[in-house]
Design an enzyme around this catalytic site. Structure first.
Site, PDB file in Angstrom:
ATOM      1  N   GLY A 267      -1.182  18.776   6.772  1.00 59.96           N
ATOM      2  CA  GLY A 267      -2.550  18.391   6.464  1.00 59.96           C
ATOM      3  C   GLY A 267      -3.052  18.714   5.084  1.00 59.96           C
ATOM      4  O   GLY A 267      -4.162  18.319   4.722  1.00 59.96           O
ATOM      5  N   PRO A 310       4.562  19.896   6.173  1.00 60.65           N
ATOM      6  CA  PRO A 310       4.021  19.087   5.083  1.00 60.65           C
ATOM      7  C   PRO A 310       4.687  17.710   5.023  1.00 60.65           C
ATOM      8  O   PRO A 310       5.887  17.583   5.225  1.00 60.65           O
ATOM      9  CB  PRO A 310       4.367  19.905   3.835  1.00 60.65           C
ATOM     10  CG  PRO A 310       5.623  20.639   4.214  1.00 60.65           C
ATOM     11  CD  PRO A 310       5.468  20.960   5.678  1.00 60.65           C
ATOM     12  N   GLY A 311       3.904  16.706   4.763  1.00 60.90           N
ATOM     13  CA  GLY A 311       4.435  15.359   4.581  1.00 60.90           C
ATOM     14  C   GLY A 311       3.828  14.715   3.347  1.00 60.90           C
ATOM     15  O   GLY A 311       4.491  14.536   2.326  1.00 60.90           O
ATOM     16  N   ARG A 349      -3.866   1.377   3.574  1.00 61.35           N
ATOM     17  CA  ARG A 349      -4.777   2.505   3.675  1.00 61.35           C
ATOM     18  C   ARG A 349      -6.190   2.174   3.183  1.00 61.35           C
ATOM     19  O   ARG A 349      -7.174   2.645   3.752  1.00 61.35           O
ATOM     20  CB  ARG A 349      -4.235   3.720   2.926  1.00 61.35           C
ATOM     21  CG  ARG A 349      -2.929   4.263   3.525  1.00 61.35           C
ATOM     22  CD  ARG A 349      -2.458   5.535   2.841  1.00 61.35           C
ATOM     23  NE  ARG A 349      -3.350   6.640   3.119  1.00 61.35           N
ATOM     24  CZ  ARG A 349      -4.192   7.173   2.252  1.00 61.35           C
ATOM     25  NH1 ARG A 349      -4.256   6.683   1.008  1.00 61.35           N
ATOM     26  NH2 ARG A 349      -4.976   8.168   2.592  1.00 61.35           N
ATOM     27  N   CYS A 380      -4.067 -13.426   3.635  1.00 58.33           N
ATOM     28  CA  CYS A 380      -5.202 -14.231   4.108  1.00 58.33           C
ATOM     29  C   CYS A 380      -6.226 -13.374   4.848  1.00 58.33           C
ATOM     30  O   CYS A 380      -6.523 -13.606   6.028  1.00 58.33           O
ATOM     31  CB  CYS A 380      -4.706 -15.366   4.992  1.00 58.33           C
ATOM     32  SG  CYS A 380      -3.738 -16.580   4.093  1.00 58.33           S
ATOM     33  N   GLU A 381      -6.764 -12.385   4.164  1.00 60.78           N
ATOM     34  CA  GLU A 381      -7.814 -11.514   4.689  1.00 60.78           C
ATOM     35  C   GLU A 381      -8.737 -11.142   3.539  1.00 60.78           C
ATOM     36  O   GLU A 381      -8.271 -10.715   2.486  1.00 60.78           O
ATOM     37  CB  GLU A 381      -7.226 -10.221   5.283  1.00 60.78           C
ATOM     38  CG  GLU A 381      -6.323 -10.391   6.476  1.00 60.78           C
ATOM     39  CD  GLU A 381      -7.078 -10.732   7.753  1.00 60.78           C
ATOM     40  OE1 GLU A 381      -8.309 -10.489   7.791  1.00 60.78           O
ATOM     41  OE2 GLU A 381      -6.444 -11.248   8.693  1.00 60.78           O
TER      42      GLU A 381
END
Length: 451
Positions: A267, A310-311, A349, A380-381
């Protein structure tokens, strides 16, 4: 500490050199071009094609080493476990093994990648709030070191399957300590109202430990918590640790069971914009390790093995994504759209929870970011936005656009929406580069389509 990126509106920083704090540590501007680990990003993009993820191999190794060294300075019984969900490939698995770290997997697919890269199964922690019977059997049969249990149903399932296999499976019980981390709601996981784990209220967590201690085929090893991701306020960890150690004390007093492992999850936040000021690994180590030691001492408890996962803080700032500018659209008196050959399929994200990113033109890295532009994807958004209203150099078609701090959760969350092929991943080191994940092709899109 500064506020975390997912809710912060960043001020305009006018030059690319202002972004060195969010670029890989090896980044530099040479003759107007961005270089990472001695590799010219403009030449790389034009040779390898875009969109493409680029990651600094040495920085990822350095981050893992810093975690091991700095955590161990505070307590000798430490296990640094890389959170594979941030970014996982066979090359990454091998890097984690070479740095003598453990590995966290969250699905059968992630486990398959780990085993394909010959990662030692005994150093794997298996997560997931709804593991299938097939995934549990794969964990047991491959010799996964610890399964992190999220529910009573899963505990019973592991017990039955391990017994049928003639095995005894070590488990950690995931506990939700009731602490709401200072981060975006979508990446908060430690509050009572969570799909993950056993809550401390109503005696659920204690009942789970009681059942684990007594269950056949199960070896109770300890507890796991994870309060959220991209956390800047370390007091959130302090509050959770106090609750967890008090629970360990309760387990000892009421059940007579020892808790050998306390996994505090991951985190730790990272900088996505110049004003962001996340805690350092040393500050994190002080809060986690010293906090656990102090809380245990106050209750006359032995200090358990402390595991951290940890990532993001290993891979996020190691990576950049390179795109080619395809169109420049001026909407008079409203905004400028810079459209790129990627977008929400390679970085969801921003669309998912308004994450903030910076951007600049890699082939004009020494020029001021003098305009305000929105970086739009090709899908297409209308919500297909990578950077909303950020500073940028004046852009031309064919320019190479760079978005920093994309090493975590971009490739992992990528998709084939609009049948877009996913970008490949390139690692750079010492002036050289190599593919570690090749770019998808149309044949890959059609491989599973039976017609």
């Amino acid at each position: 500490m500064g506020s975390q990126n997912d809710t912060t509106v960043q001020p305009d920083y006018k030059t690319a050199t202002d972004l060195m704090g969010v670029l890989p540590q090896s980044a530099e501007v040479v003759d107007g071009h961005l270089h990472v680990a001695g590799v010219n990003m403009v030449e790389l993009a034009r040779e390898a094609g875009t969109a493409v993820y680029v990651m600094d191999e040495e920085q990822m190794r350095s981050q893992l080493r810093d975690y091991r060294r700095l955590m161990s300075n505070h307590w000798e019984n430490i296990d640094v476990c890389y959170a594979g969900k941030a970014f996982l490939s066979k090359a990454m698995v091998k890097l984690v093994a070479e740095e003598n770290c453990s590995l966290d997997v969250s699905s059968g697919g992630e486990l398959a990648v780990a085993l394909a890269a010959d990662f030692p199964a005994g150093r794997i922690y298996s997560h997931g709030n709804n593991k299938t019977e097939k995934e549990i059997i794969e964990c047991i049969e491959s010799g996964v070191g610890h399964i992190v249990v999220d529910s009573f149903e899963e505990l019973d399932r592991i017990s039955a399957l391990a017994t049928a296999c003639g095995a005894e499976q070590s488990v950690l019980l995931r506990i939700t300590p009731g602490v709401k981390a200072d981060t975006h709601d979508y990446i908060t996981t430690g509050a009572e109202d969570s799909k993950f784990g056993f809550g401390l209220n109503e005696g659920l967590a204690l009942e789970a430990v009681k059942r684990a201690v007594a269950a056949p085929g199960i070896r109770y090893k300890g507890l796991h918590m994870h309060i959220g991701s991209q956390i800047f306020a370390l007091n959130s960890f302090s509050a959770a640790i106090e609750k967890m150690v008090e629970f360990i004390h309760q387990i000892k007093v009421e059940l007579g069971a020892d808790t050998a492992v306390l996994n505090t999850g991951g985190g730790l936040g990272v900088a996505y914009g110049v004003p962001d000021q996340p805690a350092t690994i040393e500050e994190y180590a002080q809060v986690i390790v010293d906090g656990i030691k102090k809380a245990c001492e106050a209750r006359s408890l032995s200090v358990p093995c402390i595991v951290v996962e940890p990532g993001r803080s290993i891979v996020a700032s190691s990576g950049v994504t390179l795109y080619t500018v395809g169109t420049v659209k001026e909407v008079p008196n409203i905004r400028t759209y810079i459209s790129i050959d990627g977008g929400m399929t390679d970085n969801i994200r921003t669309s998912l929870y308004q994450a903030h990113y910076e951007a600049f033109i890699a082939n004009k890295a020494d020029q001021p970011r003098s305009i305000t532009a929105t970086i739009a994807g090709k899908h297409c958004e209308s919500g297909d936005i990578v950077v909303s209203e950020g500073p940028l150099q004046s852009a031309d078609i064919g320019d190479i656009l760079c978005v920093p701090a994309t090493g975590a959760y971009c490739q992992s969350l990528s998709s084939n929406y609009n049948k877009q092929v996913r970008p490949g991943v390139i690692w750079v080191k010492g002036g050289n580069w190599r593919w570690v994940v090749r770019r998808e092709t149309y044949d890959d899109l059609l491989r599973c389509d039976l017609g």
